[in-house]
Structure formats: structure tokens, C-alpha cells
Design an enzyme around this catalytic site. Structure first.
Site, mmCIF file in Angstrom:
data_model
loop_
_atom_site.group_PDB
_atom_site.id
_atom_site.type_symbol
_atom_site.label_atom_id
_atom_site.label_comp_id
_atom_site.label_asym_id
_atom_site.label_seq_id
_atom_site.Cartn_x
_atom_site.Cartn_y
_atom_site.Cartn_z
ATOM 1 N N SER A 1 -70.790 21.269 15.453
ATOM 2 C CA SER A 1 -69.594 22.019 15.081
ATOM 3 C C SER A 1 -69.831 23.498 15.353
ATOM 4 O O SER A 1 -70.963 23.985 15.272
ATOM 5 C CB SER A 1 -69.276 21.823 13.597
ATOM 6 O OG SER A 1 -68.299 22.760 13.156
ATOM 7 N N TYR B 1 -73.554 22.750 5.368
ATOM 8 C CA TYR B 1 -72.931 22.070 6.502
ATOM 9 C C TYR B 1 -73.350 22.730 7.813
ATOM 10 O O TYR B 1 -73.721 22.049 8.782
ATOM 11 C CB TYR B 1 -71.412 22.096 6.359
ATOM 12 C CG TYR B 1 -70.683 21.405 7.496
ATOM 13 C CD1 TYR B 1 -70.820 20.038 7.699
ATOM 14 C CD2 TYR B 1 -69.858 22.123 8.354
ATOM 15 C CE1 TYR B 1 -70.161 19.398 8.746
ATOM 16 C CE2 TYR B 1 -69.191 21.498 9.392
ATOM 17 C CZ TYR B 1 -69.346 20.136 9.590
ATOM 18 O OH TYR B 1 -68.688 19.505 10.639
#
Length: 336
Positions: free
Chosen positions: A169, A195
Site C-alpha cells: 500500500s 499498518y
């Protein structure tokens, strides 16, 4: 624009565009490049939801046998069980025993594994630890896939021309890997930092995996798919989604149109499929891709939500150190 040449004793690859002819509006079907995948075997974690589901559909339609590991067998069967060529298997990426059992079942079939897509993920969740003390996002998104790839290595090697695709990501730009405290044991937990760390770990894993695997014909790629509203965002509040521009004027969860970063499901899965099978990448590996092309390295002060990646995401020294840490955390060495 900086070009990174990652060099090892017998391997080098450029982190720069190959001018694939594809772009942000390319769909997964288009990224396939018209290939017939009859006889190919793929495993896609997260293959019954979101981008993984689209990749499952496209590869299966092209003739591949697709195995979809899932924690919820009932849910996975209800979504992909009727798709020709797709088989559902049990797997929990936060359980070492479950990963080993899944891999042993596959290896017992004596089949090669041509494509491994590590697409399953959790995002921005409250602090939870697996039974070994690892933070859940790092455990699921990185360590689970690291162990799965290690256990499936004999089948990947047997294919002689396999690809490993790991979904990362752009959020990786907002964080740096912490090799000293990867599991927030000595610092306050922050869900987005966690994350981001798991996602930069995905990119670094790809660099070292390709370095170690390419001599056996196994190449590795990491993919930023774009920003897509999927089930991955289930833990985000409307306020968080609104700040991302992911709520429309009616307050519904939706992304604006005609933006190169915001994509629909078919467009979001395109880079995953492109890295998994497109012949344009033959002979290449160890690179971070987006918009169905190899991404460019940009300066660290560049807006993190603009195209490109920061150098630290493909740093070979950092990748090698993370590899050793990962082996220590899962409790065994990757037997290459």
C-alpha cells in the site's frame, strides 16, 4: 526522478517504468495480456474478497486452477465455490499450525505452484496480538505470508518459472520499519503506523525474496493497487473515510471518479494480475509496481499520496535485515 539499481552478486533490477502501455484505468482482464493459463496453478490469499476475488475470477476464467485459502470456509464457498477451477481451503495467517497444515496438504499433491498472490490483509485495527505475541497487522500482513511462502517454496521451485506477488500500500510511505520493536512492545501502539510498517515489510520482503529466489526461476513483485473501497476498510469510521475523500455527498462510502489513485475493483486488481502473469515482466523481479507498470522512486519529501515510492521500500540492506528478523519471529529458517 531517481532510478534505483538494486545490485547483488548475480542480480540487478531497475526500479523504473518499462512503459507497459497500461495505466490507472486498466482492468485486471486487460492486464492479463490475453494469456491462456490452462495448466497453471495459483494460490491467492484473500481470494474471496475485494481485489483478491477479482484476481481469482480473472485467473480462473483464463484457465488457471485457483486455490483460495480462507479462515471462513463457509463464507468463501458461498462466494467462489461455484466458480469453475476454484477450490477453497482452510488457512489462518495468524496461526503457524494452520499455515503449516495448508502447505503440507498442497505439497502432498506433488503439484508445482506457478503463482502465489499474497493479498489477504487487515488494516488499522485495534491492538491485538497473535498467540506468539506478534502485533496482528504485522503477523497477518507480513509474517503469515512470509511463513506461507517459505513452506510452499518446494512447489514454487518445482514450477521453474513461478511468480510471487505481495500486495502492499502507498501507506507504507507514512512509516518506517522498526527492526528493534516491530510488535509495539516498547512503544505506544498506533494503528496506522502498524499498518504502514506491515506494508513496507511487504515491499522489503519482495526485494530479498527475489534476490534469493531468482536463481531457481522464482521472481517476486510487490503491488500498490490504488485506493479502493473494499471490506478491508470495515474497521474505519466515516470520519476517517471522509478525511480520505471516500464519502460522497450523501455520506455513502464511495470514491470520487476520474482520479488516478481512486479505482474500482476491476482497476485495482489490474496491477496484481499484471505482476502475476503478464509476459512484459519476464526476466524482471524484486520491484514495486503500480498502475500496471514498475513504479518510480521519488524523494522522501514527495506527497505520500502521489505516485511513486520512497527509496527505503526497496533498500536491499534493510530487506536482508528484515528477512533475518522474520525468520527469528516465525521460529525457523526459510530453506532455500
Amino acid at each position: 526522478m531517481e532510478v534505483i539499481l538494486v545490485t547483488y552478486a548475480n542480480h540487478s533490477t531497475k526500479q523504473e517504468s518499462i512503459h507497459s502501455g497500461f495505466g490507472p484505468r486498466t482492468t485486471a482482464t486487460e492486464a492479463l495480456g490475453g494469456q491462456d493459463l490452462t495448466g497453471k496453478i495459483a494460490i491467492i490469499t484473500g481470494g474471496y474478497s475485494g481485489l483478491g476475488l477479482e484476481a481469482t475470477k480473472v485467473l480462473a476464467k483464463a484457465g488457471a486452477t485457483v486455490i483460495v485459502p480462507a479462515r471462513s470456509l463457509e463464507r468463501a464457498h458461498s462466494i467462489v465455490g461455484a466458480i469453475p477451477g476454484v477450490k477453497v481451503e482452510s488457512l489462518d495467517l495468524m496461526s503457524r499450525d494452520s499455515i503449516d497444515a495448508f502447505a503440507q496438504r498442497f505439497l502432498a499433491s506433488n503439484r508445482p505452484l506457478h503463482i502465489l498472490i499474497n493479498a489477504a490483509a487487515i488494516m488499522a485495527v485495534p491492538l491485538v496480538r497473535d498467540s506468539y505475541g506478534n502485533e496482528s497487522q504485522f503477523s497477518t500482513n507480513h509474517l503469515g505470508h512470509f511463513q506461507l511462502t517459505a513452506r510452499l517454496w518446494p512447489a514454487l521451485k518445482k514450477a521453474e518459472n513461478a511468480r510471487i506477488v505481495t500486495v502492499t500500500s502507498r501507506i507504507a510511505k507514512l512509516s518506517e520499519i522498526d527492526l528493534e520493536d516491530p510488535n509495539f512492545e516498547h512503544q505506544e501502539y498506533e494503528k496506522w503506523t502498524a499498518y504502514g510498517r506491515s506494508k513496507i515489510a511487504n515491499a522489503l520482503f519482495t526485494v530479498e525474496m527475489d534476490n534469493k529466489g531468482k536463481g531457481d526461476g522464482v521472481r517476486a513483485f510487490t503491488v500498490h493497487p490504488g485506493t479502493i473501497i473494499t471490506d478491508l476498510a470495515r474497521n474505519l469510521s466515516d470520519d476517517e473515510l471522509g478525511a480520505m475523500g471516500a464519502l460522497n455527498e450523501k455520506g455513502e462510502r464511495a470514491l470520487p471518479e476520474f482520479n488516478d489513485e481512486f479505482k474500482n475493483i476491476e482497476e485495482g486488481a489490474a496491477s496484481i494480475v499484471w505482476c502475476a502473469v503478464n509476459r512484459q515482466l519476464d526476466g524482471l523481479g524484486g520491484v514495486y509496481c503500480e498502475n500496471s507498470d514498475i513504479a518510480e522512486v521519488v524523494a522522501d519529501d514527495t506527497n505520500p499520496f502521489q505516485p511513486g515510492l520512497y527509496k527505503r521500500a526497496v533498500d536491499p540492506d534493510l530487506a536482508a535485515k528484515l528477512w533475518v528478523l522474520s525468520e527469528n519471529l516465525i521460529g525457523f529458517k526459510f530453506n532455500l
